[in-house]
Design an enzyme around this catalytic site. Structure first.
Site, PDB file in Angstrom:
ATOM      1  N   LYS A   1       0.854  -1.197   0.000  1.00 49.15           N
ATOM      2  CA  LYS A   1       0.000   0.000   0.000  1.00 49.15           C
ATOM      3  C   LYS A   1       0.885   1.241   0.000  1.00 49.15           C
ATOM      4  O   LYS A   1       1.899   1.294   0.716  1.00 49.15           O
ATOM      5  CB  LYS A   1      -0.892  -0.014   1.242  1.00 49.15           C
ATOM      6  CG  LYS A   1      -1.894   1.136   1.302  1.00 49.15           C
ATOM      7  CD  LYS A   1      -2.768   1.016   2.553  1.00 49.15           C
ATOM      8  CE  LYS A   1      -3.821   2.108   2.631  1.00 49.15           C
ATOM      9  NZ  LYS A   1      -4.626   2.023   3.877  1.00 49.15           N
TER      10      LYS A   1
ATOM     11  N   SER B   1      -9.532   2.040   3.245  1.00 50.89           N
ATOM     12  CA  SER B   1      -8.708   2.748   2.294  1.00 50.89           C
ATOM     13  C   SER B   1      -7.728   1.863   1.518  1.00 50.89           C
ATOM     14  O   SER B   1      -7.187   2.300   0.517  1.00 50.89           O
ATOM     15  CB  SER B   1      -7.921   3.834   3.034  1.00 50.89           C
ATOM     16  OG  SER B   1      -7.074   3.257   4.002  1.00 50.89           O
TER      17      SER B   1
ATOM     18  N   SER C   1      -9.513  -0.193   7.511  1.00 48.25           N
ATOM     19  CA  SER C   1      -9.015  -0.144   6.132  1.00 48.25           C
ATOM     20  C   SER C   1      -8.340  -1.391   5.593  1.00 48.25           C
ATOM     21  O   SER C   1      -8.036  -1.445   4.405  1.00 48.25           O
ATOM     22  CB  SER C   1      -8.050   1.025   5.971  1.00 48.25           C
ATOM     23  OG  SER C   1      -8.778   2.205   5.829  1.00 48.25           O
TER      24      SER C   1
HETATM   25  N1  GLN Z   1     -12.800   4.522   6.805  1.00 46.20           N
HETATM   26  C1  GLN Z   1     -12.069   4.992   7.935  1.00 46.20           C
HETATM   27  C2  GLN Z   1     -11.673   6.433   7.735  1.00 46.20           C
HETATM   28  O1  GLN Z   1     -12.019   6.957   6.740  1.00 46.20           O
HETATM   29  C3  GLN Z   1     -10.897   4.107   8.185  1.00 46.20           C
HETATM   30  C4  GLN Z   1      -9.703   4.413   7.382  1.00 46.20           C
HETATM   31  C5  GLN Z   1      -8.524   3.563   7.741  1.00 46.20           C
HETATM   32  O2  GLN Z   1      -8.650   2.561   8.433  1.00 46.20           O
HETATM   33  N2  GLN Z   1      -7.361   3.997   7.305  1.00 46.20           N
HETATM   34  O3  GLN Z   1     -11.044   7.028   8.550  1.00 46.20           O
END
Ligand code: GLN
Length: 477
Positions: free
Chosen positions: A79, A154, A178
């Site tokens: 990532k 994400s 994420s």
């Molecule tokens: N969807 C969550 C956010 O927007 C989690 C994102 C993540 O785990 N990096 O913060």
């Protein structure tokens, strides 16, 4: 079996036994990326030179008959929030569009030391903020199971690449879900380890008290192999824990009969899609037939998890992202006349809308006069949420829940409604806040053939149990 649909052991074995070479595996994956990724968009950068060098090293070991390390010759994706020496690392943001880091993230270095061949860097929401990958500054990722749908976020690129056989394994990051949510949307396995289990050195920070690195894989066993590789104390990250790393793979096949699995009412309430509920309920029945005891537990503070998460995560983000000011490695707006104009315009032009929204929310929550009412209060509720889990884990060995209230939604469906997007994180943010490990594994599909995810949560540093439970389900289903 196709050379791009291998598990870790199958790939390493084939290279070790000279049935194929690391180079051939690498080329097969690049061909697959060439063919598929135009429509999926999972990769942001390929690092062919680095990959060739590493594949060559592994092939020489195999040719000399030396035993390959656990990931010997295995093509992986990283990532783009993990820094890679000499390889562009953007965090999905225009502000880091041209950033070439001078060092490697510890997790990446450990993967390579264990023989993994890094194909490239995976698309993601900008600074990992999002649940659909639509916040990438470059392009969205499409779900390989239905190109009109999001892959989740994400770590959307990481999940999509594994689902589409463009990588055997990828690394993702999880701050509020994420790793697990995109794994569930794409029908792969996603493991978030305990906070502190894996070093965060070289992970571009979103919310430091919540950030975790973990694998997305095709099987639970592969997740166990990768965790064993990347886990353990790292002197470069003072929050990485000095706790022995068990032999996760060796423990996978221990029977699950007699284990107590908790089911929390709060995770089956309003907003849960019926098809998801059914799939998770039949998974629970499956566990009963495997001899597990199902025990009702209560996690009463769950309704406060979303506001708590979106206060703490944005507060920490507003502070972490202060460093992108145009001075050092980030984008600098051209033609600026004063220092303050440089800060203002570089940040205005470099950050996307969601990142700005988070910075504003976080700055507000931390500002004088509001700190006690918002940030401090959120920290207290975080403690209550953690205690909910502590109490539940006095009675059970693991907790099973849906990973996400719905299957993958359509591109654009929630992008104009940030609150609806935030609310969908309800089942995942709690584990990040409590610092406990969680895994998402596929558990059936909807009528429209979209994957559904089952989440298994465990005690601090007890990834062994959730891996074992997930493995038992995977084998039985
Ligand atoms: N969807 C969550 C956010 O927007 C989690 C994102 C993540 O785990 N990096 O913060």
């Amino acid at each position: 079996m196709h050379s791009t649909s291998l598990t870790i052991d199958a790939a390493r074995f084939a290279v070790q036994e000279r049935k194929t070479t690391a180079l051939a595996l690498l080329e097969a994956h690049y061909e697959r990326i060439q063919k598929e990724d135009g429509q999926i968009g999972a990769f942001l950068t390929l690092c062919k030179d680095r990959a060739l060098e590493q594949a060559d090293r592994i092939d020489r070991m195999a040719a000399e008959g030396k035993p390959l390390p656990p990931l010997g010759g295995v093509p992986v994706g990283i990532k783009d929030v993990m820094v890679t020496r000499g390889v562009r690392t953007t965090a999905g943001s225009k502000i880091l569009d041209r950033y070439i880091p001078p060092y490697d993230c510890t997790a990446v270095a450990r993967m390579e030391a264990a023989g993994a061949v890094v194909l490239g860097k995976m698309n993601c929401d900008e600074f990992a903020m999002g649940s659909s990958n639509e916040n990438s500054a470059f392009h969205p990722v499409r779900n390989p199971r239905d190109l009109n749908r999001v892959p989740g976020g994400s770590s959307g690129g990481s999940a999509a690449a594994v689902a589409a056989d463009m990588a055997v394994v990828t690394l993702g990051s999880d701050t509020g879900g994420s790793i697990r949510q995109p794994a569930s949307f794409c029908g792969v396995v996603g493991l978030m380890p305990t906070y502190g289990r894996v070093s965060r050195y070289g992970l571009i920070a979103f919310a430091s008290s919540l950030d975790h690195i973990g694998p997305l894989t095709k099987t639970v066993k592969d997740a166990a192999i990768v965790l064993r590789t990347i886990a353990g104390r790292d002197p470069m990250d003072s929050t990485s824990a000095d706790v022995p790393v068990p032999d996760y793979v060796g423990e996978l096949d221990k029977p699950v009969r007699g284990l107590k699995l908790g089911v929390a009412r709060e995770y089956f309430g309003e907003g849960l899609d019926d098809e998801v509920r059914h799939a998770v309920e039949s998974a629970i029945d499956k566990f009963k037939s495997l001899g597990c005891e199902i025990v009702p537990v209560s996690l009463p503070h769950t309704p406060y998890a979303i506001p708590t998460y979106y206060l703490i995560a944005t507060a920490e983000a507003s502070s972490n992202l202060a460093r992108y000011d145009g001075v050092r490695y980030s984008y600098r707006a051209p033609g600026v006349k004063t220092l303050s104009e440089m800060y203002r315009r570089s940040r205005d032009e470099g950050f996307g809308a969601e990142v700005k929204r988070r910075i504003m929310l976080g700055t507000y929550a931390l500002s004088a006069g509001y700190y006690d009412a918002y940030y401090l209060k959120a920290q207290k509720v975080r403690t209550l949420l953690t205690r909910d889990f502590d109490e539940a884990f006095c009675k059970v060995d693991a907790i099973v829940t849906p990973t996400s209230p719905t299957a993958a939604f359509r591109l654009g469906e929630k992008s104009n409604d940030p609150l609806a997007m935030y609310l969908a994180d309800i089942y995942t943010v709690t584990a990040d806040l409590a610092g406990i490990p969680g895994i998402s594994i596929p558990c059936g599909q909807t009528k429209e053939k979209l994957p559904i995810g089952l989440q298994v949560l465990g005690k601090h540093f007890d990834e062994s149990t959730i891996l074992r439970v997930a493995h038992a389900y995977e084998q039985a289903a």
